[in-house]
Write an enzyme that holds these catalytic residues in place. Structure first.
Site, PDB file in Angstrom:
ATOM      1  N   ASP A  44      -2.820   4.058  -2.198  1.00 42.12           N
ATOM      2  CA  ASP A  44      -1.399   4.066  -1.892  1.00 42.12           C
ATOM      3  C   ASP A  44      -0.674   4.007  -3.239  1.00 42.12           C
ATOM      4  OD1 ASP A  44       1.096   3.558  -0.345  1.00 42.12           O
ATOM      5  OD2 ASP A  44       0.928   1.582  -1.284  1.00 42.12           O
ATOM      6  N   ASP A  86       3.113   3.150  -4.080  1.00 42.69           N
ATOM      7  CA  ASP A  86       4.092   2.097  -4.341  1.00 42.69           C
ATOM      8  C   ASP A  86       3.607   0.733  -3.869  1.00 42.69           C
ATOM      9  OD1 ASP A  86       5.913   4.072  -5.303  1.00 42.69           O
ATOM     10  OD2 ASP A  86       6.414   4.558  -3.224  1.00 42.69           O
TER      11      ASP A  86
END
Length: 176
Positions: free
Chosen positions: A10, A12
């Site tokens: 992922d 952020d």
């Protein structure tokens, strides 16, 4: 157990500091240990990918070009990822790619020529690990200050930080 073919991160809050709806490449800051974690995966000859919800596009808060410029900066900071898959849709769009749906993970695995069950998704919220599970991949939750306690409690696999998550994979012989 199967050998890990790819680690899908992922963006952020997992690899870089979370700046909500960031369209400014100058605000890209790696989280502690992230560079070392990505380097360790690559040194093992394992593919790297990025799977990221970017609802700011669908909400009209960002353009796809702004997100691409931020992603390009991430590639400059970490070195290029083997695959990027981004969901540009707003949550209410009901798409199959927005995490926790499996679409991003399935598509990243397809582009890498890997079976989802040989992929590991590392993320900071429950949607990341649910997307992994829905795709048949393996998920590791790396909580941060924004991760809710109930998300941590519900996770099957957690690590205190991203480097620890990667080290756990390595100590397991890079297999899942």
């Amino acid at each position: 157990m199967s050998a890990v073919a790819a680690v899908l991160f992922d963006r952020d809050g997992t690899l870089i500091e979370d700046v909500p709806y960031n369209g400014d490449p100058a605000l890209v800051r790696p989280v502690p240990g992230a560079r070392e974690a990505v380097d360790a995966v690559r040194a093992a000859g394992i593919a790297t990918g990025m799977v990221s919800n970017q609802s700011g596009i669908g909400r009209g808060l960002l353009t796809a070009d702004e997100v691409q410029r931020v992603n390009d900066r991430v590639d400059e900071v970490f070195g290029p990822f083997d695959v990027w898959v981004v969901c540009p849709h707003a949550p209410e769009a009901g798409c199959g790619c927005r995490k926790p749906e499996p679409g991003l993970v399935v598509e990243a695995a397809r582009r890498l020529g890997a079976d989802p069950d040989a992929c590991v998704v590392i993320g900071d919220i429950r949607a990341d690990v649910l997307a992994a599970k829905a795709a048949g991949a393996h998920g590791i939750l790396v909580p941060n200050a924004a991760t809710r306690k109930e998300e941590v409690d519900a996770a099957t696999h957690t690590a205190p930080d991203i480097l620890s998550a990667v080290r756990a994979l390595r100590s397991g012989g890079w297999s899942v």
